[in-house]
Structure formats: C-alpha cells, structure tokens
Design a protein around this motif. Structure first.
Motif, PDB file in Angstrom:
ATOM      1  N   CYS A  65       0.865  -1.189   0.000  1.00  0.00           N
ATOM      2  CA  CYS A  65       0.000   0.000   0.000  1.00  0.00           C
ATOM      3  C   CYS A  65       0.896   1.230   0.000  1.00  0.00           C
ATOM      4  O   CYS A  65       1.988   1.217   0.585  1.00  0.00           O
ATOM      5  N   HIS A  71      -7.205   2.693  10.414  1.00  0.00           N
ATOM      6  CA  HIS A  71      -8.105   1.652  10.942  1.00  0.00           C
ATOM      7  C   HIS A  71      -7.650   0.253  10.516  1.00  0.00           C
ATOM      8  O   HIS A  71      -8.255  -0.741  10.912  1.00  0.00           O
ATOM      9  N   PRO A  76      -0.316  -4.226   6.137  1.00  0.00           N
ATOM     10  CA  PRO A  76       0.271  -4.114   4.793  1.00  0.00           C
ATOM     11  C   PRO A  76       1.726  -3.666   4.836  1.00  0.00           C
ATOM     12  O   PRO A  76       2.227  -3.227   5.874  1.00  0.00           O
ATOM     13  N   GLU A 176     -13.428  -0.671  -2.119  1.00  0.00           N
ATOM     14  CA  GLU A 176     -13.408  -0.231  -0.719  1.00  0.00           C
ATOM     15  C   GLU A 176     -13.850   1.221  -0.649  1.00  0.00           C
ATOM     16  O   GLU A 176     -13.105   2.123  -1.071  1.00  0.00           O
TER      17      GLU A 176
HETATM   18  S1  SF4 Z   1      -7.108  -0.369   4.674  1.00  0.00           S
HETATM   19 FE1  SF4 Z   1      -6.516  -1.255   2.696  1.00  0.00          FE
HETATM   20  S2  SF4 Z   1      -5.556   0.485   1.590  1.00  0.00           S
HETATM   21 FE2  SF4 Z   1      -5.624   1.059   3.745  1.00  0.00          FE
HETATM   22  S3  SF4 Z   1      -3.616   0.439   4.571  1.00  0.00           S
HETATM   23 FE3  SF4 Z   1      -5.055  -1.248   4.945  1.00  0.00          FE
HETATM   24  S4  SF4 Z   1      -4.806  -2.626   3.235  1.00  0.00           S
HETATM   25 FE4  SF4 Z   1      -3.899  -0.646   2.641  1.00  0.00          FE
END
Ligand code: SF4
Length: 453
Positions: A65, A71, A76, A176
């Motif tokens: 990412c 949240h 990641p 998302e």
């Molecule tokens: S919510 Fe999805 S886009 Fe955001 S840091 Fe976590 S994995 Fe990455």
C-alpha cells in the motif's frame, strides 16, 4: 437454580455490541492456529485433497500500500517503491510451483481472489505477469461462470486499470468505500472522494463486470448516525449489486497503526447499534436483501436468487498464496508467515512457507457449521446439523446452547423445538451470538458450572 441465574446474567455481556467478536470468515479463527503444524502437514493435506477432486479457489495476497489507513487490520507493507513487487512476484511463483507438485493438474480453479494490501499497487505489466504465472501453474477456468474477483482501492485504480483487469479475465470487483464522510476519512487518514467510486462503477458496468461489491465499515472514528445515513444514501444512489457492511475492530495492541485513532472519537456501542439498525432499514427499503453475515445484495443479483431458490455455494479447497495467506482444506487450516521477510526466506530455501496451522476435529467442524449456518441463515436447525454429522447436536453443543439461553431471555434468539431463530434485534449482534459456539474465544467465555445444571 440461583447459581445458574446469576451466572447467566453475568454472561449477558457476551451479547453486547461492546463485546469483541471475530468476523468468523472461517472457524476456528487464526488465533487458534499453532506452529505445531507446518509445511509437511500442508503437503500431505494437498495430496490427500486430490481424492475428493473438489474445485480450487485461489487467494493471492498482494500486501503493498502507498499509505497507511489508521483503521487497518491487514498489516500491509507501506512503500512507494513500485519495483518492490517484482521480487515478491518471483516468490509467489516459487510458491505456486511448490504447491502444484502436490495437486492433480486436472483440478480447475473456479474462484480467484486478489486481495491486499492494494492489488492495483502493482503496475499493469506486473498484473499481467501475475496472471501469466498463475495460468502457467494452474488450470484456470475460462467459462463465464467462474468467479474472478479483485479488490480495488478507488484511489489506486482508474478506467485503464479496470479495462486491463477485464482483459486479464477478472469478472468481479470489490471496491473499498468505507465511509464518504470527510470527517471520518480524515480520522482514518484516507481521503477518497465519491467521484472516484462512481467513475469506476460506471466503467465496470460498461465493461461487463458483474456483481460489483462496495465495502462499508461501521464503527469508525467520528462516525455518527447522521453521517453514516448520508453515506448510505449516496451509496444506494450508486446502485451496486452487492454491499458488505463490516465492523471496525479496534485492537491497537495487535495493529499498532490503530494507535493513531483516538478512542474518544469512536462511536459507542449504542450509536454503533443504531447505525446498523438504520443501515438494515435503509438497505431493505432500497430493495437489498440481507444474505446473512455482512452481505447484502440487490434482489436481481445471482446471490439473492440462489438464496431464494435454496441453492448452496459450490465447495472449494482454498489455497492461499503470499504473505499472511490462509489455506483451507477439508480438515486442515494453514497460514503463511506474517512478515514478508519470513515468507520470502522460506521460499528462498525451496520450501512451502507454512508457518502455523490447525487440524480440525469433529467438534471443530460441528461448531464451524453451527457458526456458519447461524450467521448466514440467521437460523440453526439442530436436528439437521446432527443428521449432517451423525450425532446428537443438542447434546454435543449443550454448553453453547446454555450460553444462548441468556440471549433467548434478552429477545436476541427464539427457540422453537430443535430450531434456533435469530430475531430482528439479534441479527445486529449475530457475531456476538456466534461466539457462544467458539471453543477458542478471544476472551474467556462463561462456562456451565456443574452445580448450575
Ligand atoms: S485499509 Fe486497505 S488500503 Fe488502507 S492500509 Fe489497509 S490494506 Fe492498505
């Protein structure tokens, strides 16, 4: 009886919106996995699974990412280095080669899911490279009935990305969205305008993607009933075929990035329940059918039609590829390492990366079936469950049913002979109700004392 009554009253906390409850995507949940299970167990289970010849589902985890959302529970790899996926792709390929050795090559991949992280952090050439490697190692289905899904962060994809994914064979998208309220987006460090999502939905429809899904989350910081109602109204106006309504889980001890979230800004249990109740009502009024768990679909969607016709989903063996990925075979669940370093090191040594696992007992499978049925169908027929496992389910599950007696008194479930029915009030707490069946709970569950029976 007084001992039983007081214990049961204490147990009421089990069924409050404030009590922790996993999503139960599968059971037992990952915290039940132990490092006693390793690569050799996985190898044997892969070979054993060929006899049943179930179709395959592949999950590929792409952990990169560009920016951390506060949240996030997915741990990641945050980076802006777009070359980093190159070495990861070569490790994924090694993992595919190692797994394929133990599989009957005739077994078809009916379901493919790229999740993350952000799958489209990969450039178009890298996405092509990955599908080519999968195609070379597995028998990928090519008919229209296959389910090839990719998760999309609308900030990291445009119409060209969608066209490319469609050309690679994907036919489903999950976008998302989370929440469209700028205040909430600021609190989770994820600014994402509504136009990004609308543009992608329009293009997906034009390209022939079916059953586009939008993910929303309830329980985020600064979320209010009014703000979430406004988000839902905008999302309903976009008319996606499917919606998922997830719950935010605040565990900063496990997910350090969540320390950026101020506890005082989280909605309380009552506000969370009120948002869920509002969401259920608005979605029903807009023609969405609740399919159990966090899933909603329009009445013209295949999932809804299948549900109404009583058709069950086809059973697959799930093979997870990549860091943190989970695989599920008939009686074995295994997970890959949680860090990129450990995952890559295992594959560089030429071995399957399995780091932990759990061998399912009859009791696990029975409880898992009870949880799955309760959460998906909001009802549980103990006689049918017993028939499926050739045992007396009511006797075997006496302790969970004793716990659920509290929920019955609170009007969350009803008991009709051998059937448990989740009430309209109880469906908002169905994850908490399911914890009654969990033999590996996150926090200790009340136990039926011998003098209480
Ligand atoms: S919510 Fe999805 S886009 Fe955001 S840091 Fe976590 S994995 Fe990455």
């Amino acid at each position: 009886m007084p001992a039983r009554a007081s214990a049961a009253d204490r147990d009421g906390a089990l069924f409050s919106a404030a009590s922790p409850a996993p999503a139960y995507a599968f059971y037992p949940t990952t915290h039940a996995l132990s490092d006693d299970i390793g690569a050799e167990d996985y190898r044997q289970a892969l070979e054993h699974s060929n006899a049943a010849a179930r179709p395959l589902a592949l999950y590929v985890h792409l952990p990169f990412c560009r920016q951390a959302c506060f949240h996030c529970t997915r741990q990641p790899v945050i980076t802006s280095d777009t070359r980093l996926p190159e070495s990861y792709l070569s490790r994924l390929d090694r993992e595919m080669v190692l797994i394929r050795r133990h599989l009957d090559p005739a077994r078809e991949v009916r379901s493919l899911h790229w999740g993350g992280g952000t799958p489209t952090f990969l450039g178009l050439n890298q996405l092509s490279d990955l599908i080519d490697r999968l195609d070379a190692r597995f028998r990928l289905a090519s008919d229209r009935g296959r389910e090839y899904l990719v998760e999309i962060d609308p900030r990291e994809a445009d119409v060209l990305t969608l066209r490319h994914l469609e050309a690679l064979g994907f036919n489903r998208l999950s976008l998302e969205v989370l929440d469209l309220d700028p205040e909430v987006q600021q609190a989770i460090n994820r600014i994402q305008g509504r136009g990004l999502t609308e543009q992608l939905i329009d293009e997906a429809e034009r390209l022939g993607f079916h059953s586009v899904n939008l993910d929303l989350i309830i329980g985020l910081p600064r979320q209010t009933r009014d703000g979430f109602t406004a988000t839902l109204a905008q999302v309903i106006a976009m008319a996606p075929e499917r919606l998922s309504l997830f719950h935010y889980r605040h565990h900063p001890e496990r997910f350090p990035i969540q320390r950026h979230i101020r506890i005082a800004e989280l909605p309380g249990p009552q506000e969370t329940l009120a948002m869920m109740d509002t969401a259920y009502r608005m979605l029903a009024a807009a023609g969405y059918v609740h399919l159990g768990r966090e899933r909603f679909a329009r009445s013209d969607d295949r999932l809804t039609k299948d549900r109404l016709a009583g058709r069950k989903c086809e059973r697959h063996d799930l093979l997870g590829l990549g860091v943190t990925a989970v695989s599920r075979l008939e009686d074995l669940h295994v997970r890959n390492p949680l860090t990129l370093e450990a995952y890559e090191a295992a594959l560089d040594q030429g071995r399957l990366a399995t780091a932990a696992g759990h061998r399912l007992s009859l009791d696990d499978r029975l409880r898992g079936a009870a949880i799955e049925t309760l959460m998906s169908e909001l009802t549980l027929d103990l006689a049918a469950l017993g028939d499926a496992f050739d045992l007396d389910a009511e006797a075997h599950l006496a302790e969970p049913l004793w716990r659920l007696a509290v929920a019955e008194r609170e009007g969350l479930v009803e008991r009709q002979d051998q059937r448990l029915l989740v009430t309209a009030k109880g469906r908002l707490l169905v994850r908490q109700l399911a914890t009654a069946f969990d033999a590996y709970p996150l926090t200790p569950l009340p136990r039926q004392s011998s003098h209480a029976s």
